[in-house]
Structure formats: structure tokens, C-alpha cells
Motif scaffolding. Sequence first.
Motif, PDB file in Angstrom:
ATOM      1  N   ALA A  98       0.464  -0.880   0.198  1.00 37.77           N
ATOM      2  CA  ALA A  98      -0.224   0.056  -0.227  1.00 37.77           C
ATOM      3  C   ALA A  98       0.744   1.423  -0.312  1.00 37.77           C
ATOM      4  O   ALA A  98       0.315   2.348  -0.495  1.00 37.77           O
ATOM      5  CB  ALA A  98      -1.051   0.374   1.317  1.00 37.77           C
ATOM      6  N   VAL A  99       2.221   1.003   0.272  1.00 40.84           N
ATOM      7  CA  VAL A  99       2.955   1.752   0.053  1.00 40.84           C
ATOM      8  C   VAL A  99       4.117   1.547  -0.820  1.00 40.84           C
ATOM      9  O   VAL A  99       5.408   2.521  -0.015  1.00 40.84           O
ATOM     10  CB  VAL A  99       3.320   2.896   1.490  1.00 40.84           C
ATOM     11  N   GLU A 100       3.952   1.631  -1.275  1.00 41.07           N
ATOM     12  CA  GLU A 100       5.312   0.690  -2.405  1.00 41.07           C
ATOM     13  C   GLU A 100       5.914   1.786  -3.320  1.00 41.07           C
ATOM     14  O   GLU A 100       5.055   2.945  -3.724  1.00 41.07           O
ATOM     15  CB  GLU A 100       4.794   0.267  -2.988  1.00 41.07           C
TER      16      GLU A 100
ATOM     17  N   GLY B 133       8.951   5.315  -0.209  1.00 38.71           N
ATOM     18  CA  GLY B 133       8.276   3.891   0.147  1.00 38.71           C
ATOM     19  C   GLY B 133       8.430   2.926  -0.556  1.00 38.71           C
ATOM     20  O   GLY B 133      10.149   2.830  -0.397  1.00 38.71           O
ATOM     21  N   TYR B 134       8.019   2.117  -0.245  1.00 40.21           N
ATOM     22  CA  TYR B 134       9.017  -0.192  -0.041  1.00 40.21           C
ATOM     23  C   TYR B 134       9.158  -0.240  -1.155  1.00 40.21           C
ATOM     24  O   TYR B 134       8.022  -0.526  -2.530  1.00 40.21           O
ATOM     25  CB  TYR B 134       7.167  -0.230   0.212  1.00 40.21           C
ATOM     26  N   THR B 135       9.550  -1.230  -1.576  1.00 42.51           N
ATOM     27  CA  THR B 135       9.746  -1.878  -2.215  1.00 42.51           C
ATOM     28  C   THR B 135      10.077  -3.380  -2.182  1.00 42.51           C
ATOM     29  O   THR B 135      10.832  -3.815  -1.392  1.00 42.51           O
ATOM     30  CB  THR B 135      11.667  -1.545  -3.404  1.00 42.51           C
ATOM     31  N   PRO B 136       9.678  -4.237  -3.157  1.00 41.32           N
ATOM     32  CA  PRO B 136       9.935  -5.386  -2.502  1.00 41.32           C
ATOM     33  C   PRO B 136      11.059  -6.281  -2.967  1.00 41.32           C
ATOM     34  O   PRO B 136      11.837  -5.559  -4.055  1.00 41.32           O
ATOM     35  CB  PRO B 136       8.301  -5.995  -3.370  1.00 41.32           C
ATOM     36  N   ALA B 137      11.376  -7.793  -2.510  1.00 40.60           N
ATOM     37  CA  ALA B 137      12.637  -7.378  -2.893  1.00 40.60           C
ATOM     38  C   ALA B 137      13.222  -8.158  -4.026  1.00 40.60           C
ATOM     39  O   ALA B 137      11.508  -8.338  -4.439  1.00 40.60           O
ATOM     40  CB  ALA B 137      13.004  -8.862  -1.904  1.00 40.60           C
ATOM     41  N   GLY B 138      13.838  -7.909  -4.708  1.00 44.34           N
ATOM     42  CA  GLY B 138      14.287  -8.807  -5.751  1.00 44.34           C
ATOM     43  C   GLY B 138      14.153  -7.292  -7.432  1.00 44.34           C
ATOM     44  O   GLY B 138      14.094  -8.003  -8.550  1.00 44.34           O
ATOM     45  N   ARG B 139      13.963  -6.273  -6.660  1.00 47.64           N
ATOM     46  CA  ARG B 139      12.965  -5.402  -8.054  1.00 47.64           C
ATOM     47  C   ARG B 139      13.906  -4.586  -8.319  1.00 47.64           C
ATOM     48  O   ARG B 139      14.187  -4.324  -9.176  1.00 47.64           O
ATOM     49  CB  ARG B 139      11.774  -4.653  -7.565  1.00 47.64           C
ATOM     50  N   GLU B 140      15.590  -4.725  -7.287  1.00 46.74           N
ATOM     51  CA  GLU B 140      16.176  -4.209  -7.658  1.00 46.74           C
ATOM     52  C   GLU B 140      17.717  -4.932  -8.564  1.00 46.74           C
ATOM     53  O   GLU B 140      17.770  -5.779  -7.859  1.00 46.74           O
ATOM     54  CB  GLU B 140      17.278  -3.293  -6.275  1.00 46.74           C
ATOM     55  N   LEU B 141      17.914  -4.002  -9.020  1.00 45.74           N
ATOM     56  CA  LEU B 141      19.597  -4.764  -9.868  1.00 45.74           C
ATOM     57  C   LEU B 141      20.665  -4.181  -9.381  1.00 45.74           C
ATOM     58  O   LEU B 141      20.627  -2.832  -9.291  1.00 45.74           O
ATOM     59  CB  LEU B 141      19.475  -5.329 -11.709  1.00 45.74           C
ATOM     60  N   THR B 142      22.229  -5.012  -9.639  1.00 45.88           N
ATOM     61  CA  THR B 142      23.248  -4.152  -9.323  1.00 45.88           C
ATOM     62  C   THR B 142      24.032  -4.861 -10.295  1.00 45.88           C
ATOM     63  O   THR B 142      24.201  -6.216 -10.129  1.00 45.88           O
ATOM     64  CB  THR B 142      23.869  -4.102  -7.494  1.00 45.88           C
TER      65      THR B 142
ATOM     66  N   TRP C  53      14.821  17.767 -11.012  1.00 46.35           N
ATOM     67  CA  TRP C  53      15.321  17.112 -10.037  1.00 46.35           C
ATOM     68  C   TRP C  53      14.147  17.612  -8.827  1.00 46.35           C
ATOM     69  O   TRP C  53      14.545  17.474  -7.469  1.00 46.35           O
ATOM     70  CB  TRP C  53      16.384  17.516  -9.245  1.00 46.35           C
ATOM     71  N   ARG C  54      13.171  18.315  -9.374  1.00 48.17           N
ATOM     72  CA  ARG C  54      12.340  19.193  -8.781  1.00 48.17           C
ATOM     73  C   ARG C  54      11.141  18.221  -7.571  1.00 48.17           C
ATOM     74  O   ARG C  54      11.007  17.974  -6.937  1.00 48.17           O
ATOM     75  CB  ARG C  54      11.467  20.237  -9.443  1.00 48.17           C
ATOM     76  N   ARG C  55      11.176  17.416  -7.844  1.00 42.91           N
ATOM     77  CA  ARG C  55      10.266  15.981  -7.739  1.00 42.91           C
ATOM     78  C   ARG C  55      10.968  15.285  -6.710  1.00 42.91           C
ATOM     79  O   ARG C  55       9.429  14.655  -6.229  1.00 42.91           O
ATOM     80  CB  ARG C  55       9.864  15.316  -9.039  1.00 42.91           C
ATOM     81  N   LEU C  56      12.135  16.209  -6.714  1.00 39.95           N
ATOM     82  CA  LEU C  56      12.695  15.201  -4.835  1.00 39.95           C
ATOM     83  C   LEU C  56      12.455  15.295  -3.595  1.00 39.95           C
ATOM     84  O   LEU C  56      11.879  14.576  -2.797  1.00 39.95           O
ATOM     85  CB  LEU C  56      14.638  15.596  -4.741  1.00 39.95           C
ATOM     86  N   THR C  57      11.676  16.057  -4.135  1.00 42.46           N
ATOM     87  CA  THR C  57      10.923  17.293  -2.705  1.00 42.46           C
ATOM     88  C   THR C  57       9.695  16.920  -2.505  1.00 42.46           C
ATOM     89  O   THR C  57       8.698  17.270  -3.810  1.00 42.46           O
ATOM     90  CB  THR C  57      10.991  18.973  -2.630  1.00 42.46           C
ATOM     91  N   GLY C  58       8.932  16.596  -1.692  1.00 41.67           N
ATOM     92  CA  GLY C  58       7.885  15.405  -1.600  1.00 41.67           C
ATOM     93  C   GLY C  58       7.234  15.487  -0.515  1.00 41.67           C
ATOM     94  O   GLY C  58       8.479  14.715   1.023  1.00 41.67           O
ATOM     95  N   PRO C  59       6.314  14.637  -0.428  1.00 38.65           N
ATOM     96  CA  PRO C  59       5.919  13.711   0.894  1.00 38.65           C
ATOM     97  C   PRO C  59       6.602  12.465   1.251  1.00 38.65           C
ATOM     98  O   PRO C  59       6.380  11.774   0.137  1.00 38.65           O
ATOM     99  CB  PRO C  59       4.095  13.274   1.834  1.00 38.65           C
ATOM    100  N   ASN C  60       6.288  12.195   1.924  1.00 39.72           N
ATOM    101  CA  ASN C  60       6.397  10.532   1.980  1.00 39.72           C
ATOM    102  C   ASN C  60       5.549   9.940   1.799  1.00 39.72           C
ATOM    103  O   ASN C  60       4.227  10.515   2.379  1.00 39.72           O
ATOM    104  CB  ASN C  60       6.942   9.981   3.171  1.00 39.72           C
ATOM    105  N   GLN C  61       5.817   8.345   2.227  1.00 37.19           N
ATOM    106  CA  GLN C  61       4.240   7.620   2.131  1.00 37.19           C
ATOM    107  C   GLN C  61       4.430   6.218   3.434  1.00 37.19           C
ATOM    108  O   GLN C  61       6.019   5.989   4.006  1.00 37.19           O
ATOM    109  CB  GLN C  61       4.041   6.703   1.096  1.00 37.19           C
ATOM    110  N   TRP C  62       2.898   6.776   4.638  1.00 35.45           N
ATOM    111  CA  TRP C  62       3.397   6.065   5.200  1.00 35.45           C
ATOM    112  C   TRP C  62       2.006   5.078   5.545  1.00 35.45           C
ATOM    113  O   TRP C  62       1.501   4.674   5.377  1.00 35.45           O
ATOM    114  CB  TRP C  62       3.521   6.729   6.910  1.00 35.45           C
ATOM    115  N   PRO C  63       2.850   3.248   6.783  1.00 37.95           N
ATOM    116  CA  PRO C  63       1.752   2.705   6.893  1.00 37.95           C
ATOM    117  C   PRO C  63       1.131   2.803   7.887  1.00 37.95           C
ATOM    118  O   PRO C  63       1.335   3.225   8.976  1.00 37.95           O
ATOM    119  CB  PRO C  63       3.028   1.460   7.071  1.00 37.95           C
TER     120      PRO C  63
END
Length: 308
Positions: A87-89, A98-107, A135-145
Amino acid sequence: MTAANRPPQPARRPASRPPRCSELPELDLRVWHDSSSRPQFAEQLSDIAHRSGFCYLTGHGITQQRSTKLLGLARRFFALPEEQRLAVEHINSPHFRGYTPAGRELTSGRMDWREPFDIGRERPALPLRPGDPSWRRLTGPNQWPAELPELRPAMLELLEELQGIGSTLLSALAVGLDMHEDLFTEWFGHQAHTRLKLLHYPSRPLPDHEQGAGTHKDYGFLSMVIQDSQGGLQIADEQAGWIDVTPRSGRLVVNLGEMLALYRRRALAKDVGVSPDGTGPRPARPQTAGRAVIGGASGMRRRRLTHV
């Protein structure tokens, strides 16, 4: 940028091969707060910047008891049912929070097996018009459960506290680089895009998958990590190879990052990594359930986190 408004460059030190690093040095921030010993602290931090790029930090004001509570709160978030975490993905936020499920990121083309929860400073979103810098979109609110209301005040308080510690370290580093103390403070000020990342490294998905977070360098100026007791963070040394960053009670792990290295025009950033469940090398930053770690601010030398 013209020569007239280019930031002043610190004096260059003679090139020298860093000595073999087998364990991290330790600094006490209280030494900096004592005016009589400030030069000593600044010199030690500058030396670390030119060598390992990592250190343990004491005297920062975050007690081990509080760290344990914060790590426990992070574990409670990652223990929420999947639908509540989703719900806070992260993909729901235009501000990359917000939250990122395991396996969604690559290095380096390989899957990282970790669950991050990204938090920034709580601010209203900036209006975006055609042609505005992205970069202006970096400023903003968080998501919280909604199911864990105590997460928001605890983590926002920690974020601001780490911001203060980071600003102090950057002031000391500026002095150590023979620059004026307020150099980096003037750059960042109250508009700094400080980030806090909670990280959970679940048990490995396959027996031979040991990459919690693959080898990487943090991109920012400075990172600080609160580790749990399980560990997993490793850093690369040219001569010693991969070195375990053993968790120590009451210590933050501090790392200087790539943006600082670009300013300094030297390799002030090490490789890093982490491991998932206890049987291999390891990944880096906050961990839980399998473990919980809390990372604040930005920047790092090459590192990895492997499953332990």
C-alpha cells in the motif's frame, strides 16, 4: 560553470598508495566538540577520507538502547502483511519514497535480494511546469503505513538527527581539507535532500544467491549506517580484498561517497556489499527479520552486502 563562480578547490595532497586496511578506524565526535582538540579530529577525518573512506563513529548521541528500538520498529514494518507494505509501494510516489519488494533492484545486472523502505524530509511537493528540472520532484511527502503510526515520528526524528551529525562531520572534513568550516553547510543548508533507508535482507531466494546488495559505490557525500548485530556489510580494499564491517555497540558506520570524491578529484569512495542469511559474503545498510539496518544520509565507497 565559469571560473568566476566555480567552488574553491582544496589543496591537493601528494599521491600515495593507501596502506592495507584490515579494520575500520574509530572516531569520537566529542573530540570535535572540544575546541582544543578540533584540529586533531579534522586531521584524522581527512586522513580517513584519503585512505579507507570508512570509519566507526562514537559520541554521536544515538544510544545503543535507542538504536535497538529503532531497529525493532523497522522489523515491525517489514513484518507487516504484504498487502499493507504494498500500500506504500515506491512506485506510487512521484518523489521516490516508500517500500520496494525484494528482487526489484539490480546491481551490475544481478538481482539484489533486499526490501528497502525510502524516507525523505517531509515537505510539500514543488509545482512542476514544462521545462522545470527533474530534480524538483525529489521534494515532497513520504508514504507511511497506516498500521504502524509510530514509524513516522520516530524515523523523521532520526532523519533530522542524522542530518545534524552529517553536517558536523562535513564541517570537520572541510577543516581537514584546509577549507573554511562552513563550506559544505553553505552548499546544502536546510534544503539538503537527506534520505533515510530502512533495509530488510530476507533469507536467500536460491541456495547459490548470495547477493543482498551487489558491489556498488554510494553516490552522495556522506552515509551513516546503524547496523544490527548480524552484520553483513563489507568494503573492498585494494590490497586486503573484502573486509567485514563488524557491528559494534553504539557505533555508526560512516562512509564518504562519490559526490565528495568528485569534488575532491580523488578516489575517496570504496566498494561495498552485503549478504542475505548467514552463509556467504554480505550486503549493506539496514536489515531486519533476517536482519534490520538503518542507513541515513548519502554517499559511500564501494561496498556490498552478502547473505550471512
